[in-house]
Design an enzyme around this catalytic site. Structure first.
Site, PDB file in Angstrom:
ATOM      1  N   ASP A   1      86.612   0.893 -68.395  1.00  0.00           N
ATOM      2  CA  ASP A   1      86.332   0.495 -67.022  1.00  0.00           C
ATOM      3  C   ASP A   1      85.129  -0.444 -67.078  1.00  0.00           C
ATOM      4  O   ASP A   1      84.410  -0.507 -68.065  1.00  0.00           O
ATOM      5  CB  ASP A   1      86.074   1.711 -66.121  1.00  0.00           C
ATOM      6  CG  ASP A   1      86.239   1.359 -64.646  1.00  0.00           C
ATOM      7  OD1 ASP A   1      86.240   0.148 -64.315  1.00  0.00           O
ATOM      8  OD2 ASP A   1      86.365   2.266 -63.813  1.00  0.00           O
TER       9      ASP A   1
HETATM   10  C1  BGC Z   1      86.842   0.060 -61.115  1.00  0.00           C
HETATM   11  C2  BGC Z   1      88.152  -0.287 -61.752  1.00  0.00           C
HETATM   12  C3  BGC Z   1      88.422  -1.758 -61.588  1.00  0.00           C
HETATM   13  C4  BGC Z   1      87.266  -2.543 -62.188  1.00  0.00           C
HETATM   14  C5  BGC Z   1      87.416  -4.050 -62.052  1.00  0.00           C
HETATM   15  C6  BGC Z   1      85.715  -0.840 -61.586  1.00  0.00           C
HETATM   16  O1  BGC Z   1      84.581  -0.641 -60.817  1.00  0.00           O
HETATM   17  O2  BGC Z   1      86.517   1.410 -61.362  1.00  0.00           O
HETATM   18  O3  BGC Z   1      89.178   0.468 -61.165  1.00  0.00           O
HETATM   19  O4  BGC Z   1      89.644  -2.117 -62.160  1.00  0.00           O
HETATM   20  O5  BGC Z   1      86.068  -2.182 -61.520  1.00  0.00           O
HETATM   21  O6  BGC Z   1      87.235  -4.451 -60.759  1.00  0.00           O
END
Ligand code: BGC
Length: 816
Positions: free
Chosen positions: A302
């Site tokens: 993530d």
């Molecule tokens: C989220 C993810 C997301 C990523 C990119 C993170 O803060 O938890 O689900 O895909 O950001 O935006």
């Protein structure tokens, strides 16, 4: 020392001394002869809250249909330099939310990774689909697939090879969790099916799906570490402490479906799991995902979830996203734990190049498998303009953005979205057949969720005025239009020459005697539109509807004895007004996507017969729920954010059933404009009448999804449904299992293990067959480290919700 490094010092490759001839102990081998062994004995396995070390990272074999793609990936790998390989594993600022570098000399364009689970977020002229919780409420496999496919088409047309969804973490341990709406249901079986169908849809459209967030990401509060001004961690991220059985039977379960469906990527989560950051948790990544489940794709972090280089690499992480080194990784400065650092590590002998090769192969194989090397559209230049995450000013290189700008990729998806959201709506109450509406002549509309949004469509927080069709954070969508309920009702009511009046100010309604609001006639019906906001990064403060909604309903019902409430919500709402006799109907619409009003009107007026069922339980009181998010840690120890999943398997209906707690509306519940019954007996037959069922599965080589024996259908349960009402409608027969008494303590009284959905005309009967696979009738034996079918009688229930069970039959699986 980080937990993973600590784990390394304890690194164990446990042999299994006393077990022979049986694949106990979570050991196994892949086709290239690589063998993995997970610790057996519970001391080594780690006490509850401790994550054991599992090394090395299993190598990909391409098994399960990716062999040819792996061969292409291998041929490509042979041509890569060490630096190219190292850079392949990290993100860099660029036009998309996540970007990997192109290798022009080899004709590789780089990967564009885009959010999210219900829309391509950083794009114009694209569609916003119903949220995960919404489509899960449809309980309709075909619709879930259709939604995934249509989303995949839009991502592809915008030049995104990777879709950052679907979501099965959070699963829905607590209704307060801020991101439950991005996922599906507070049940592993339904979520597992939804993962599988979504992934198949997305990938059939030629786009890589990403199952996220792995694993234990059940709250937003303290999901990331806290840093001080010097960038030093003062509090580690919350640690989701989950025991082995609960991991297998709840939180890992839908990820197993995802891997079986051939998901290309898995995103590890922000939180810690059993004391070790999820993205450097070798047990979770090497042991469970790549070992036990045979995952062949790549694990990406993530955004900012990578907290180390080599420790993470050795623990199974394959890609660092977005590649920045700042706190949370959100300063996307192009530095990365991976990239150049991995070249150094290979050169100085810290990292074996074969591990780096495997990372590259895992990233490349789905790319070739989905044919993304041929005629894949380039990134739409408008995505770069809309990308606030890594705007042009942060780019370290030029990105060659050719191709048409602002491509309209919406096709006929508006019509699909309207149908999908309508099929997902859950009718909770309908007294005296208040619904469907019968050409009312005077309609009074109340509530701040009825009208158009007044603050724009994108990146609002909990805005006061306007219909709420999608939540906030990275899982949101950029609406190109939204049909509000007010607009749709006006259009529909015009056919009846009806009078439509509206009061959209909740404060005014809640604090005023509604009879003084100059309503000319007593309306035939009062429609109240309420909403509940939820977003990434924050858990919900309350389970009530927002904006004083309960008092809005009280106020309206003081005047109107035919009040119909429609909620647009992220999930669970306590509905105290459900007891109010003047509330004649309640419709839970959830987050509908762009066609909000049209979908709602289709159900209100009966053009669509409601068929959605709750994917969670609505309790009588918010205090009735267990397992709230861990908050308010007031001590100062760096490790103090610990979330103990002590309820184990008892989440949502499993908890309410285990403790005999009355609820308002149970899991699986939802009304129709017609009625259904189960007629006759339910029958069970063994799928293979000649083979005796063994308690333990045959020890077969692991394929994506795990031991294939777990997916074998062992029994078929048949029942007959009749529509005994007067309208055609879709029904959702559901199968729940009560496990035999011999199953270890803590087994929930009932667990969903089958469902189907189909349309039945009045008087018609239709047969339904539920296939019970080995995993469905097994529990996870923590000593044997194996799925085991218990001795004794199961009770197999078929009905229309978790508490509306109409017929039952017993099954002794081992002596059948
Ligand atoms: C989220 C993810 C997301 C990523 C990119 C993170 O803060 O938890 O689900 O895909 O950001 O935006």
């Amino acid at each position: 020392m980080s937990s993973a490094l600590l784990g390394l010092t304890l690194s164990i490759l446990v042999q299994v001394p006393w077990v022979s001839g049986q694949n106990f102990g979570g050991s196994g081998s892949t086709t290239d002869g690589f063998s993995w062994v997970q610790p057996l004995n519970t001391t080594i396995l780690g006490q509850y809250g401790h994550s054991p070390a599992v090394y090395p990272a299993p190598l990909t074999t391409g098994k399960g249909g990716w062999e040819e793609a792996l061969a292409k990936a291998n041929a490509f790998l042979m041509q890569m330099t060490l630096d190219e390989k190292a850079n392949f594993t990290t993100g860099q600022p660029g036009p998309c939310v996540g970007n990997t570098l192109p290798i022009e000399r080899l004709g590789f364009p780089g990967l564009c990774l885009q959010d999210g689970p219900l829309a391509i977020r950083v794009a114009d002229y694209s569609s916003v689909f119903p949220a995960g919780v919404t489509i899960a409420s449809s309980w309709d496999r075909n619709l879930i697939y259709e939604r995934g496919f249509a989303m995949g088409q839009e991502f592809r047309a915008k030049g995104a090879q990777v879709l950052l969804g679907p979501v099965s973490g959070p699963l829905g341990r607590s209704g307060y969790a801020g991101r439950n709406w991005e996922g599906f249901a507070a049940d592993p079986y339904l979520t597992g099916v939804a993962m599988e169908k979504s992934i198949l849809g997305i990938q059939d459209a030629g786009v890589q799906a990403t199952a996220k967030h792995y694993i234990g990401n059940e709250q937003e509060t303290q999901r990331n570490p806290t840093y001080n001004d010097e960038g030093i961690i003062t509090f580690e991220a919350v640690s989701a402490n989950i025991d082995d059985r609960t991991i297998h039977e709840l939180y890992l379960w839908p990820f197993a479906n995802a891997v079986r469906a051939g998901v290309s990527s898995v995103m590890c989560s922000y939180n810690r799991l059993n004391g070790s950051q999820a993205c450097q948790n070798s047990k979770a990544q090497n042991g469970l995902l790549k070992g036990e489940l045979g995952f062949q794709g790549y694990i990406q972090s993530d955004w900012g979830g990578t907290h180390s280089g080599i420790a993470s690499v050795k623990s199974g992480l394959d890609m660092d996203m977005p590649g920045g080194l700042g706190n949370y990784g959100l300063i996307n400065d192009g530095h990365s734990y991976f990239g150049g650092n991995l070249s150094i590590a290979v050169n100085n002998g810290t990292l074996n190049e074969s591990r780096l090769d495997d990372m590259v192969l895992r990233i490349l194989t789905p790319y070739f498998f989905l044919g993304q090397d041929k005629d894949f559209p380039s990134v739409d230049p408008s995505c770069a303009d809309l990308n606030t995450f890594s705007p042009r000013s942060t780019w370290l290189r030029e990105w060659n953005l050719t191709g048409e700008r602002s491509r309209d990729v919406r096709a006929n998806h508006g019509a699909l979205i309207r149908k999908q959201a309508a099929s997902s709506m859950v009718l909770l109450k309908n007294e005296g057949n208040a619904l469907p509406l019968k050409a009312p002549k005077s309609i009074a509309i109340f509530g701040n969720a009825a009208g158009d949004d007044t603050q724009g469509f994108y990146n609002q927080v909990n805005f006061e005025y306007g219909s709420l069709s999608v939540g906030g954070g990275s899982g949101t969508g950029r609406l190109t239009y939204m049909v509000s309920p007010l607009e749709a009702i006006k259009t529909r009511a015009a056919k009846d020459n009806a009078l439509v009046q509206q009061w959209l100010n909740n404060t005014l309604i809640a604090t005023t005697d509604v009879s003084t609001l100059s309503i000319p006639d007593t309306p035939d019906v009062c429609l109240v539109f309420l909403k509940t906001w939820a977003e990434e990064g924050a858990d919900r403060a309350s389970l009530d509807v927002d904006w004083d909604g309960n008092n809005v309903v009280e106020s309206v019902t003081g005047f109107c004895n035919n009040t119909i409430v429609v909620t647009q919500s992220s999930g669970i709402n306590i509905l105290p007004f459900a007891d109010n006799a003047n509330v004649t109907a309640i419709l839970a619409a959830h987050y509908t996507g762009q066609e909000a009003g049209n979908s709602i009107v289709d159900v209100l007026y009966g053009d669509v017969n409601p068929s959605g069922k709750l994917p969670y339980t609505i309790a009588l009181d918010s205090n009735d729920y267990n397992a709230p998010p861990t908050t308010a840690i007031n001590t100062t120890g760096i490790e103090d954010w610990q979330s103990w999943f002590d309820e184990k398997l008892e989440i949502d209906y499993r908890y309410f059933d285990a403790h005999n707690i009355s609820v308002r509306y149970e899991f699986g519940y939802g009304l129709s404009y017609t009625t259904f019954a189960i007629t006759g007996n339910i029958t069970i037959k063994a799928a293979n009448a000649n083979a005796r069922v063994t308690a333990l599965p045959e020890d077969l080589p692991v394929v994506p999804g795990g031991n294939p024996a777990l997916w074998e259908t062992l029994f078929e349960v048949c029942a007959t449904v009749i529509n005994n009402g007067s309208t055609t409608g879709e029904t959702v027969p559901q199968l729940y299992l009560t496990f035999p008494n011999s199953t270890p303590a803590g087994t929930p009284p009932k667990q969903l293990r089958g469902f189907d959905k189909f349309s039945v005309t009045p008087g018609q009967t239709r047969d339904v067959t539920f296939a019970l696979q080995r995993r469905d009738i097994s529990y996870w034996d923590v000593v044997l480290q194996q799925w085991r079918i218990p001795e004794g009688d199961f009770t197999v229930f078929v009905g229309f919700s978790s508490r509306d069970l109409r017929a039952a039959v017993t099954l002794n699986a081992l002596s059948a």
